[in-house]
Design a protein around this motif. Sequence first.
Motif, PDB file in Angstrom:
ATOM      1  N   ASP A 287       0.814  -1.214   0.000  1.00  0.00           N
ATOM      2  CA  ASP A 287       0.000   0.000   0.000  1.00  0.00           C
ATOM      3  C   ASP A 287       0.851   1.268   0.000  1.00  0.00           C
ATOM      4  O   ASP A 287       0.465   2.283  -0.590  1.00  0.00           O
ATOM      5  N   ALA A 288       2.006   1.223   0.666  1.00  0.00           N
ATOM      6  CA  ALA A 288       2.898   2.385   0.679  1.00  0.00           C
ATOM      7  C   ALA A 288       3.364   2.722  -0.737  1.00  0.00           C
ATOM      8  O   ALA A 288       3.506   3.896  -1.092  1.00  0.00           O
ATOM      9  N   ILE A 289       3.583   1.706  -1.536  1.00  0.00           N
ATOM     10  CA  ILE A 289       4.024   1.918  -2.919  1.00  0.00           C
ATOM     11  C   ILE A 289       2.854   2.345  -3.790  1.00  0.00           C
ATOM     12  O   ILE A 289       2.942   3.337  -4.533  1.00  0.00           O
ATOM     13  N   VAL A 290       1.748   1.622  -3.704  1.00  0.00           N
ATOM     14  CA  VAL A 290       0.586   1.915  -4.548  1.00  0.00           C
ATOM     15  C   VAL A 290       0.090   3.342  -4.324  1.00  0.00           C
ATOM     16  O   VAL A 290      -0.359   4.009  -5.266  1.00  0.00           O
ATOM     17  N   SER A 291       0.216   3.837  -3.104  1.00  0.00           N
ATOM     18  CA  SER A 291      -0.311   5.170  -2.786  1.00  0.00           C
ATOM     19  C   SER A 291       0.385   6.292  -3.556  1.00  0.00           C
ATOM     20  O   SER A 291      -0.171   7.382  -3.695  1.00  0.00           O
ATOM     21  N   VAL A 292       1.590   6.053  -4.062  1.00  0.00           N
ATOM     22  CA  VAL A 292       2.293   7.102  -4.804  1.00  0.00           C
ATOM     23  C   VAL A 292       2.309   6.859  -6.309  1.00  0.00           C
ATOM     24  O   VAL A 292       2.800   7.706  -7.067  1.00  0.00           O
ATOM     25  N   LEU A 293       1.791   5.724  -6.763  1.00  0.00           N
ATOM     26  CA  LEU A 293       1.821   5.405  -8.189  1.00  0.00           C
ATOM     27  C   LEU A 293       0.866   6.293  -8.981  1.00  0.00           C
ATOM     28  O   LEU A 293      -0.224   6.624  -8.522  1.00  0.00           O
ATOM     29  N   ARG A 294       1.309   6.619 -10.201  1.00  0.00           N
ATOM     30  CA  ARG A 294       0.487   7.349 -11.168  1.00  0.00           C
ATOM     31  C   ARG A 294       0.527   6.586 -12.485  1.00  0.00           C
ATOM     32  O   ARG A 294       1.479   5.834 -12.742  1.00  0.00           O
ATOM     33  N   PRO A 295      -0.453   6.782 -13.355  1.00  0.00           N
ATOM     34  CA  PRO A 295      -0.453   6.050 -14.633  1.00  0.00           C
ATOM     35  C   PRO A 295       0.838   6.246 -15.416  1.00  0.00           C
ATOM     36  O   PRO A 295       1.341   7.359 -15.558  1.00  0.00           O
ATOM     37  N   GLY A 296       1.400   5.129 -15.884  1.00  0.00           N
ATOM     38  CA  GLY A 296       2.602   5.157 -16.704  1.00  0.00           C
ATOM     39  C   GLY A 296       3.901   5.120 -15.949  1.00  0.00           C
ATOM     40  O   GLY A 296       4.976   5.217 -16.552  1.00  0.00           O
ATOM     41  N   ASP A 297       3.865   4.958 -14.638  1.00  0.00           N
ATOM     42  CA  ASP A 297       5.093   4.944 -13.838  1.00  0.00           C
ATOM     43  C   ASP A 297       5.960   3.725 -14.153  1.00  0.00           C
ATOM     44  O   ASP A 297       5.461   2.649 -14.493  1.00  0.00           O
ATOM     45  N   VAL A 298       7.272   3.925 -13.975  1.00  0.00           N
ATOM     46  CA  VAL A 298       8.238   2.832 -14.006  1.00  0.00           C
ATOM     47  C   VAL A 298       8.573   2.534 -12.551  1.00  0.00           C
ATOM     48  O   VAL A 298       9.049   3.398 -11.821  1.00  0.00           O
ATOM     49  N   LEU A 299       8.317   1.321 -12.140  1.00  0.00           N
ATOM     50  CA  LEU A 299       8.519   0.904 -10.756  1.00  0.00           C
ATOM     51  C   LEU A 299       9.852   0.180 -10.663  1.00  0.00           C
ATOM     52  O   LEU A 299      10.112  -0.761 -11.409  1.00  0.00           O
ATOM     53  N   VAL A 300      10.726   0.647  -9.757  1.00  0.00           N
ATOM     54  CA  VAL A 300      12.066   0.075  -9.609  1.00  0.00           C
ATOM     55  C   VAL A 300      12.200  -0.500  -8.205  1.00  0.00           C
ATOM     56  O   VAL A 300      12.034   0.215  -7.215  1.00  0.00           O
ATOM     57  N   GLY A 301      12.514  -1.782  -8.118  1.00  0.00           N
ATOM     58  CA  GLY A 301      12.739  -2.427  -6.831  1.00  0.00           C
ATOM     59  C   GLY A 301      14.178  -2.879  -6.709  1.00  0.00           C
ATOM     60  O   GLY A 301      14.714  -3.524  -7.623  1.00  0.00           O
ATOM     61  N   HIS A 302      14.819  -2.517  -5.601  1.00  0.00           N
ATOM     62  CA  HIS A 302      16.195  -2.937  -5.368  1.00  0.00           C
ATOM     63  C   HIS A 302      16.255  -3.998  -4.278  1.00  0.00           C
ATOM     64  O   HIS A 302      15.598  -3.861  -3.247  1.00  0.00           O
ATOM     65  N   SER A 303      17.004  -5.056  -4.498  1.00  0.00           N
ATOM     66  CA  SER A 303      17.208  -6.113  -3.513  1.00  0.00           C
ATOM     67  C   SER A 303      15.852  -6.664  -3.055  1.00  0.00           C
ATOM     68  O   SER A 303      15.026  -7.033  -3.872  1.00  0.00           O
ATOM     69  N   GLY A 304      15.614  -6.690  -1.729  1.00  0.00           N
ATOM     70  CA  GLY A 304      14.337  -7.185  -1.231  1.00  0.00           C
ATOM     71  C   GLY A 304      13.153  -6.344  -1.673  1.00  0.00           C
ATOM     72  O   GLY A 304      12.012  -6.798  -1.651  1.00  0.00           O
ATOM     73  N   GLY A 305      13.422  -5.107  -2.098  1.00  0.00           N
ATOM     74  CA  GLY A 305      12.354  -4.258  -2.614  1.00  0.00           C
ATOM     75  C   GLY A 305      11.743  -4.788  -3.894  1.00  0.00           C
ATOM     76  O   GLY A 305      10.659  -4.352  -4.291  1.00  0.00           O
ATOM     77  N   GLY A 306      12.414  -5.740  -4.539  1.00  0.00           N
ATOM     78  CA  GLY A 306      11.838  -6.363  -5.727  1.00  0.00           C
ATOM     79  C   GLY A 306      10.554  -7.119  -5.413  1.00  0.00           C
ATOM     80  O   GLY A 306       9.611  -7.121  -6.202  1.00  0.00           O
ATOM     81  N   TYR A 307      10.517  -7.754  -4.236  1.00  0.00           N
ATOM     82  CA  TYR A 307       9.307  -8.468  -3.831  1.00  0.00           C
ATOM     83  C   TYR A 307       8.168  -7.470  -3.637  1.00  0.00           C
ATOM     84  O   TYR A 307       7.047  -7.679  -4.101  1.00  0.00           O
ATOM     85  N   ASP A 308       8.462  -6.372  -2.940  1.00  0.00           N
ATOM     86  CA  ASP A 308       7.436  -5.372  -2.664  1.00  0.00           C
ATOM     87  C   ASP A 308       6.961  -4.697  -3.942  1.00  0.00           C
ATOM     88  O   ASP A 308       5.770  -4.455  -4.128  1.00  0.00           O
ATOM     89  N   ALA A 309       7.892  -4.379  -4.837  1.00  0.00           N
ATOM     90  CA  ALA A 309       7.525  -3.751  -6.100  1.00  0.00           C
ATOM     91  C   ALA A 309       6.621  -4.662  -6.920  1.00  0.00           C
ATOM     92  O   ALA A 309       5.654  -4.207  -7.547  1.00  0.00           O
TER      93      ALA A 309
END
Length: 199
Positions: free
Chosen positions: A53-75
């Motif tokens: 939810d922390a990630i989804v709350s800042v997403l806008r249409p067309g975003d590129v989502l980048v996850g580093h290390s364990g953040g890949g699971y969350d992304a």
Amino acid sequence: MRFVLVHGGFHGAWCWSRTILELERLGHRAVAVDLPGHGERRDEEGDLGDRRDAIVSVLRPGDVLVGHSGGGYDATVAADAATGLVRHVVYLAAGLPREGRTIPEAMTMRDAEDGEIDGDVTGMLRYLRFHDDGRMEFADYEGARDFFHHDCDEPTARWAFERLTPESFGDYHSATVSIPRFWEADQDRAKPFLNSVQE
């Protein structure tokens, strides 16, 4: 292009500060997310859903989502929840969940029924100090630099070490991940890491 940057374990949005400046210099926009328990949200507790939810709350249409290390699971979990907003998912030395499996099963590419899962596939545990409440943190600067910041100059490595937060996986590690919309989306090169030598 707008990038949403998701940090890995022990880190926070702060670790992307130089990346954001460089992306902006190149004409892009970028925002970094603090997951619950990290960075500015270090005193919050959160499970996999809270992190999503922390990630989804800042997403806008067309975003590129980048996850580093364990953040890949969350992304990935966030991309599954908001497929209509995410143009691409970039994995920067990051993990990818396995459908119907826990994060440790994904990390080790083994299933729980195969026997005990090695929780230290990265070799990180030797650098950590464990607390009675289940939290863990890097025992000292040298260990954090050796594991995370070995290719940084001394001032940068010390700057990063001073900002690391304790990690507490709790329900995060035991939750079974289901991301059916992610798998249905157009896939390019998103594949779990496989050992080159199979036994």
